[in-house]
Scaffold this motif. Structure first.
Motif, PDB file in Angstrom:
ATOM      1  N   GLU A  63     -53.236   2.431  20.498  1.00  0.00           N
ATOM      2  CA  GLU A  63     -51.960   1.862  20.941  1.00  0.00           C
ATOM      3  C   GLU A  63     -52.222   0.978  22.155  1.00  0.00           C
ATOM      4  O   GLU A  63     -52.874   1.414  23.107  1.00  0.00           O
ATOM      5  CB  GLU A  63     -50.981   2.985  21.341  1.00  0.00           C
ATOM      6  CG  GLU A  63     -50.251   3.616  20.181  1.00  0.00           C
ATOM      7  CD  GLU A  63     -49.550   2.628  19.259  1.00  0.00           C
ATOM      8  OE1 GLU A  63     -49.001   1.630  19.751  1.00  0.00           O
ATOM      9  OE2 GLU A  63     -49.586   2.852  18.034  1.00  0.00           O
ATOM     10  N   ASP A  65     -50.110  -1.632  24.821  1.00  0.00           N
ATOM     11  CA  ASP A  65     -48.789  -2.153  25.185  1.00  0.00           C
ATOM     12  C   ASP A  65     -48.879  -2.811  26.559  1.00  0.00           C
ATOM     13  O   ASP A  65     -49.753  -2.482  27.366  1.00  0.00           O
ATOM     14  CB  ASP A  65     -47.778  -0.990  25.222  1.00  0.00           C
ATOM     15  CG  ASP A  65     -46.335  -1.491  25.213  1.00  0.00           C
ATOM     16  OD1 ASP A  65     -46.115  -2.698  24.967  1.00  0.00           O
ATOM     17  OD2 ASP A  65     -45.427  -0.671  25.476  1.00  0.00           O
ATOM     18  N   LEU A  76     -51.469  -1.003  28.922  1.00  0.00           N
ATOM     19  CA  LEU A  76     -51.601   0.389  28.506  1.00  0.00           C
ATOM     20  C   LEU A  76     -52.478   0.532  27.266  1.00  0.00           C
ATOM     21  O   LEU A  76     -52.181  -0.023  26.203  1.00  0.00           O
ATOM     22  CB  LEU A  76     -50.215   0.976  28.239  1.00  0.00           C
ATOM     23  CG  LEU A  76     -49.269   0.971  29.452  1.00  0.00           C
ATOM     24  CD1 LEU A  76     -47.880   1.469  29.068  1.00  0.00           C
ATOM     25  CD2 LEU A  76     -49.842   1.814  30.587  1.00  0.00           C
ATOM     26  N   ASP A  78     -53.686   3.307  24.889  1.00  0.00           N
ATOM     27  CA  ASP A  78     -53.327   4.677  24.527  1.00  0.00           C
ATOM     28  C   ASP A  78     -52.580   5.372  25.675  1.00  0.00           C
ATOM     29  O   ASP A  78     -52.873   6.520  26.031  1.00  0.00           O
ATOM     30  CB  ASP A  78     -54.577   5.472  24.123  1.00  0.00           C
ATOM     31  CG  ASP A  78     -55.207   4.888  22.858  1.00  0.00           C
ATOM     32  OD1 ASP A  78     -54.458   4.442  21.969  1.00  0.00           O
ATOM     33  OD2 ASP A  78     -56.448   4.853  22.779  1.00  0.00           O
ATOM     34  N   GLY A  79     -51.658   4.631  26.280  1.00  0.00           N
ATOM     35  CA  GLY A  79     -50.797   5.200  27.316  1.00  0.00           C
ATOM     36  C   GLY A  79     -51.364   5.163  28.730  1.00  0.00           C
ATOM     37  O   GLY A  79     -50.672   5.506  29.687  1.00  0.00           O
ATOM     38  N   ASP A  81     -53.057   3.038  31.934  1.00  0.00           N
ATOM     39  CA  ASP A  81     -53.143   1.670  32.462  1.00  0.00           C
ATOM     40  C   ASP A  81     -54.608   1.307  32.782  1.00  0.00           C
ATOM     41  O   ASP A  81     -55.236   1.931  33.631  1.00  0.00           O
ATOM     42  CB  ASP A  81     -52.289   1.572  33.733  1.00  0.00           C
ATOM     43  CG  ASP A  81     -52.232   0.151  34.264  1.00  0.00           C
ATOM     44  OD1 ASP A  81     -52.625  -0.780  33.530  1.00  0.00           O
ATOM     45  OD2 ASP A  81     -51.781  -0.028  35.420  1.00  0.00           O
TER      46      ASP A  81
END
Ligand code: DC
Length: 222
Positions: A63, A65, A76, A78-79, A81
């Motif tokens: 992931e 983002d 991000l 995998d969540g 930073d």
């Protein structure tokens, strides 16, 4: 509303894109940071880029983002930073290498198009106006001489406390430009309907003023 900013590394895309996003109140989408985040994971896990199955597994279970918090961009992975880890010459090269792979580009395309559903965006990268958002209302292709781009990149890295050499930076930039523009998938290319701005001799204020004037003419048309 989508503003696409493409061009080679060090041409001033981030400076311009951040500034436009702030002035217009749009979301700033740094797509290079997404490739860099993925490169962090590739390096950490020691994935062989020649292994298509492993690469596909990795990208499809990752992931990535982008979020802005009090003016700072969070990248991000995998969540977590990783923004502070992605601006090294090693990661620049690895990001350029991973970005040539099919599974990687397909996943990034999905993620980037999803993000644009959040609102109006200023997106910067290499294939924004040609592949990611070919329907973008405004497309800008930002250029500068390789020497000027290397000088800027060196100054940026030195300001961040890294030790870098100008000739070495120039070589790295040339290598990355070549790889990014000669790859088969979504190569760095000016969209036919993009406005070209050469920032070699222009300061950030002048480039932003030119871009804003162009955006105003485009938004009047639409
Ligand atoms: O913009 P940047 O220097 O942070 O990008 C790092 C690498 O990511 C770049 O060398 C090529 C790749 N990239 C890409 O292929 N497509 C994009 N839209 C953005 C970056």
């Amino acid at each position: 509303m989508i503003i696409a900013i493409d061009g080679p590394s060090g041409a001033g895309k981030s400076t311009l894109a951040k500034r436009l996003a702030k002035e217009l109140g749009y979301i700033y989408m740094d797509t290079g940071a997404m490739y860099r985040a993925l490169a962090v994971k590739v390096l950490r896990q020691g994935v062989d880029l020649a292994d298509d199955v492993k690469v596909a597994d990795l990208v499809n279970s990752t992931e990535i983002d982008l979020q802005e918090q009090m003016g700072a961009l969070k990248v991000l992975l995998d969540g977590i930073d990783v923004a502070a880890d992605i601006r090294t010459p090693e990661l620049s090269q690895m990001a350029s290498k991973v970005s040539a792979l099919k599974a990687v580009r397909a996943r990034m395309l999905d993620l980037q198009r999803d993000m644009a559903r959040r609102g109006s965006v200023v997106a910067e990268g290499r294939d924004i106006g040609t592949v990611v958002f070919p329907q973008a209302e405004v497309k800008i292709f930002l250029e500068a001489s390789a020497e000027e781009r290397a000088r800027r990149r060196c100054a940026e890295l030195r300001a961040a406390g890294q030790r870098v050499d100008l000739d070495e930076t120039l070589r790295e930039i040339a290598e990355r430009d070549k790889r990014d523009s000669e790859r088969d998938l979504a190569p760095l290319r000016k969209a036919e309907d993009a406005l070209v701005i050469d920032s070699s001799a222009a300061n950030a204020d002048a480039v932003a003023a030119q871009a804003l004037a162009y955006i105003r003419t485009k938004t009047r048309e639409n």
